[in-house]
Write a protein that holds these residues in place. Structure first.
Motif, PDB file in Angstrom:
ATOM      1  N   LEU A 124       0.826  -1.213   0.000  1.00  0.00           N
ATOM      2  CA  LEU A 124       0.000   0.000   0.000  1.00  0.00           C
ATOM      3  C   LEU A 124       0.860   1.263   0.000  1.00  0.00           C
ATOM      4  N   ARG A 125       0.372   2.257  -0.718  1.00  0.00           N
ATOM      5  CA  ARG A 125       0.936   3.597  -0.663  1.00  0.00           C
ATOM      6  C   ARG A 125      -0.186   4.532  -0.221  1.00  0.00           C
ATOM      7  N   ILE A 126       0.101   5.422   0.705  1.00  0.00           N
ATOM      8  CA  ILE A 126      -0.872   6.410   1.168  1.00  0.00           C
ATOM      9  C   ILE A 126      -0.443   7.784   0.656  1.00  0.00           C
ATOM     10  N   GLU A 127      -1.349   8.451  -0.043  1.00  0.00           N
ATOM     11  CA  GLU A 127      -1.081   9.794  -0.553  1.00  0.00           C
ATOM     12  C   GLU A 127      -2.059  10.769   0.094  1.00  0.00           C
ATOM     13  N   TRP A 128      -1.515  11.750   0.791  1.00  0.00           N
ATOM     14  CA  TRP A 128      -2.323  12.738   1.489  1.00  0.00           C
ATOM     15  C   TRP A 128      -2.722  13.860   0.534  1.00  0.00           C
ATOM     16  N   ARG A 129      -3.949  14.317   0.662  1.00  0.00           N
ATOM     17  CA  ARG A 129      -4.426  15.508  -0.035  1.00  0.00           C
ATOM     18  C   ARG A 129      -5.007  16.463   0.998  1.00  0.00           C
ATOM     19  N   ASN A 130      -4.515  17.684   1.015  1.00  0.00           N
ATOM     20  CA  ASN A 130      -5.079  18.699   1.895  1.00  0.00           C
ATOM     21  C   ASN A 130      -6.456  19.101   1.382  1.00  0.00           C
ATOM     22  N   PHE A 131      -7.449  18.977   2.246  1.00  0.00           N
ATOM     23  CA  PHE A 131      -8.816  19.338   1.883  1.00  0.00           C
ATOM     24  C   PHE A 131      -9.420  20.151   3.031  1.00  0.00           C
ATOM     25  N   PRO A 132      -8.910  21.384   3.230  1.00  0.00           N
ATOM     26  CA  PRO A 132      -9.363  22.199   4.353  1.00  0.00           C
ATOM     27  C   PRO A 132     -10.746  22.789   4.096  1.00  0.00           C
ATOM     28  N   VAL A 133     -11.684  22.478   4.965  1.00  0.00           N
ATOM     29  CA  VAL A 133     -13.067  22.897   4.739  1.00  0.00           C
ATOM     30  C   VAL A 133     -13.691  23.610   5.939  1.00  0.00           C
ATOM     31  N   PHE A 134     -12.971  23.715   7.033  1.00  0.00           N
ATOM     32  CA  PHE A 134     -13.565  24.275   8.238  1.00  0.00           C
ATOM     33  C   PHE A 134     -13.086  25.690   8.555  1.00  0.00           C
ATOM     34  N   GLY A 135     -12.592  26.389   7.565  1.00  0.00           N
ATOM     35  CA  GLY A 135     -12.267  27.779   7.789  1.00  0.00           C
ATOM     36  C   GLY A 135     -10.784  28.098   7.845  1.00  0.00           C
ATOM     37  N   ALA A 136     -10.476  29.282   8.400  1.00  0.00           N
ATOM     38  CA  ALA A 136      -9.133  29.841   8.335  1.00  0.00           C
ATOM     39  C   ALA A 136      -8.096  28.944   9.006  1.00  0.00           C
ATOM     40  N   GLU A 137      -8.431  28.380  10.164  1.00  0.00           N
ATOM     41  CA  GLU A 137      -7.435  27.544  10.843  1.00  0.00           C
ATOM     42  C   GLU A 137      -7.173  26.250  10.075  1.00  0.00           C
ATOM     43  N   SER A 138      -8.162  25.753   9.369  1.00  0.00           N
ATOM     44  CA  SER A 138      -7.946  24.576   8.522  1.00  0.00           C
ATOM     45  C   SER A 138      -6.994  24.907   7.385  1.00  0.00           C
ATOM     46  N   ASP A 139      -7.201  26.050   6.745  1.00  0.00           N
ATOM     47  CA  ASP A 139      -6.307  26.481   5.678  1.00  0.00           C
ATOM     48  C   ASP A 139      -4.883  26.658   6.210  1.00  0.00           C
ATOM     49  N   GLN A 140      -4.790  27.270   7.362  1.00  0.00           N
ATOM     50  CA  GLN A 140      -3.485  27.527   7.961  1.00  0.00           C
ATOM     51  C   GLN A 140      -2.773  26.224   8.318  1.00  0.00           C
ATOM     52  N   ALA A 141      -3.515  25.273   8.865  1.00  0.00           N
ATOM     53  CA  ALA A 141      -2.937  23.988   9.229  1.00  0.00           C
ATOM     54  C   ALA A 141      -2.493  23.217   7.991  1.00  0.00           C
ATOM     55  N   ALA A 142      -3.275  23.302   6.921  1.00  0.00           N
ATOM     56  CA  ALA A 142      -2.910  22.625   5.677  1.00  0.00           C
ATOM     57  C   ALA A 142      -1.593  23.172   5.141  1.00  0.00           C
ATOM     58  N   ARG A 143      -1.448  24.483   5.156  1.00  0.00           N
ATOM     59  CA  ARG A 143      -0.200  25.084   4.671  1.00  0.00           C
ATOM     60  C   ARG A 143       0.968  24.739   5.593  1.00  0.00           C
ATOM     61  N   ALA A 144       0.684  24.624   6.878  1.00  0.00           N
ATOM     62  CA  ALA A 144       1.739  24.235   7.822  1.00  0.00           C
ATOM     63  C   ALA A 144       2.198  22.805   7.549  1.00  0.00           C
ATOM     64  N   GLY A 145       1.241  21.907   7.283  1.00  0.00           N
ATOM     65  CA  GLY A 145       1.614  20.537   6.953  1.00  0.00           C
ATOM     66  C   GLY A 145       2.482  20.479   5.710  1.00  0.00           C
ATOM     67  N   TRP A 146       2.094  21.254   4.696  1.00  0.00           N
ATOM     68  CA  TRP A 146       2.900  21.305   3.466  1.00  0.00           C
ATOM     69  C   TRP A 146       4.296  21.829   3.769  1.00  0.00           C
ATOM     70  N   ALA A 147       4.379  22.866   4.592  1.00  0.00           N
ATOM     71  CA  ALA A 147       5.676  23.447   4.944  1.00  0.00           C
ATOM     72  C   ALA A 147       6.546  22.444   5.682  1.00  0.00           C
ATOM     73  N   ALA A 148       5.955  21.670   6.586  1.00  0.00           N
ATOM     74  CA  ALA A 148       6.721  20.630   7.277  1.00  0.00           C
ATOM     75  C   ALA A 148       7.246  19.604   6.280  1.00  0.00           C
ATOM     76  N   ALA A 191      12.419  28.947  10.982  1.00  0.00           N
ATOM     77  CA  ALA A 191      12.272  30.180  10.208  1.00  0.00           C
ATOM     78  C   ALA A 191      11.855  29.846   8.777  1.00  0.00           C
ATOM     79  N   ARG A 192      12.468  28.831   8.212  1.00  0.00           N
ATOM     80  CA  ARG A 192      12.077  28.390   6.873  1.00  0.00           C
ATOM     81  C   ARG A 192      10.653  27.851   6.887  1.00  0.00           C
ATOM     82  N   PHE A 193      10.302  27.131   7.935  1.00  0.00           N
ATOM     83  CA  PHE A 193       8.950  26.598   8.064  1.00  0.00           C
ATOM     84  C   PHE A 193       7.923  27.726   8.007  1.00  0.00           C
ATOM     85  N   GLU A 194       8.152  28.793   8.763  1.00  0.00           N
ATOM     86  CA  GLU A 194       7.218  29.914   8.770  1.00  0.00           C
ATOM     87  C   GLU A 194       7.141  30.570   7.399  1.00  0.00           C
ATOM     88  N   LYS A 195       8.295  30.705   6.749  1.00  0.00           N
ATOM     89  CA  LYS A 195       8.330  31.312   5.413  1.00  0.00           C
ATOM     90  C   LYS A 195       7.594  30.436   4.407  1.00  0.00           C
TER      91      LYS A 195
END
Length: 259
Positions: A124-148, A191-195
């Motif tokens: 099995l391979r698991i591929e994550w897709r960000n699907f933020p639907v609950f507002g600003a904090e969801s969007d922010q968390a999705a971008r944070a995950g991508w940054a990580a 610092a790079r993470f925040e950027k």
């Protein structure tokens, strides 16, 4: 839904955007599953106001795999938001929101078993897709995950974000808390993470994932495609294993037939 005290086994969200449903067969299958979920939710209510988990998708209820949905598997060896071999016979695509409680249930209760029993064995391979639907904090968390992920710590961040149930749009996914999660996840260059989190590249990556989900008619989280077959909600682990086993066997038979 936000403000609902007794959610079903998949967190219902906004409707698909007009013109985005391009794959008719996939949408029909998804709509059927959603109707089943709603009926199960309504029928499962008890006198105390609690709801029985909705069974929205089982191996027996699955439509045949849609070739267009099969093609959504990216199989990119350099994708930091994926686990497992790009050549695995089965690909599970997960559309999730870090604020979704049922996504958290899947992350804590089911994903570890799938990783141990299937991902680590090359099935099995698991591929994550960000699907933020609950507002600003969801969007922010999705971008944070991508940054990580840009520092190869996405799955560590994922596990930290889902380590415990969190409040929705109440500051649990504020920038400061996301930074703390990244630190616990072992992200070295904060610092790079925040950027990266604030970058246009993060926005585009999240938008790409979201548009993919809306394009096939996803309306709730979590939603999964397992070799092009739909599963909605934080189903019991044996629902996932049954579909994965079946998909792996079908892939084996197809490979034998091609030889």
């Amino acid at each position: 839904m936000p403000g609902t005290s007794t959610p079903s086994a998949s967190s219902r969200t906004r409707r698909p955007r007009p013109g985005r449903t391009r794959r008719v067969l996939a949408v029909i299958a998804l709509a059927t599953a959603v109707v089943t979920a709603v009926l199960a939710f309504a029928l499962g209510r008890g006198t105390a106001g609690t709801a029985a988990p909705a069974t929205v998708s089982t191996p027996e209820a699955q439509e045949p795999a849609n070739p267009e949905l099969l093609a959504l598997a990216r199989r990119d060896a350099d994708d930091p938001l994926a686990l497992g071999s790009p050549d695995a016979p089965v690909v599970l695509i997960e559309y999730s929101d870090f604020q979704c409680p049922f996504c958290g249930r899947f992350a804590r209760e089911t994903k570890p078993d799938l990783v141990r029993d299937y991902v680590d064995k090359g099935i099995l391979r698991i591929e994550w897709r960000n699907f933020p639907v609950f507002g600003a904090e969801s969007d922010q968390a999705a971008r944070a995950g991508w940054a990580a992920g840009q520092q190869n710590r996405f799955w560590q961040f994922h596990d930290e974000a889902y380590a415990e149930p969190r409040r929705r749009n109440a500051g649990d996914f504020s920038e400061d808390n996301l930074l703390a999660m990244a630190r616990k996840a072992g992200v070295e260059d904060l610092a790079r993470f925040e950027k990266d989190m604030a970058s246009e590249a993060a926005h585009q990556a999240v938008t790409r994932d979201s548009e993919e989900g809306y394009g096939i008619g996803v309306t709730s989280t979590p939603a999964f495609l397992i070799n092009g077959r739909l599963v909605l909600g934080a189903q019991p682990t044996d629902v996932f294993t049954g579909i994965i086993d079946e998909a792996a066997e079908q892939a084996r038979q197809q490979e034998d037939g091609d030889e």
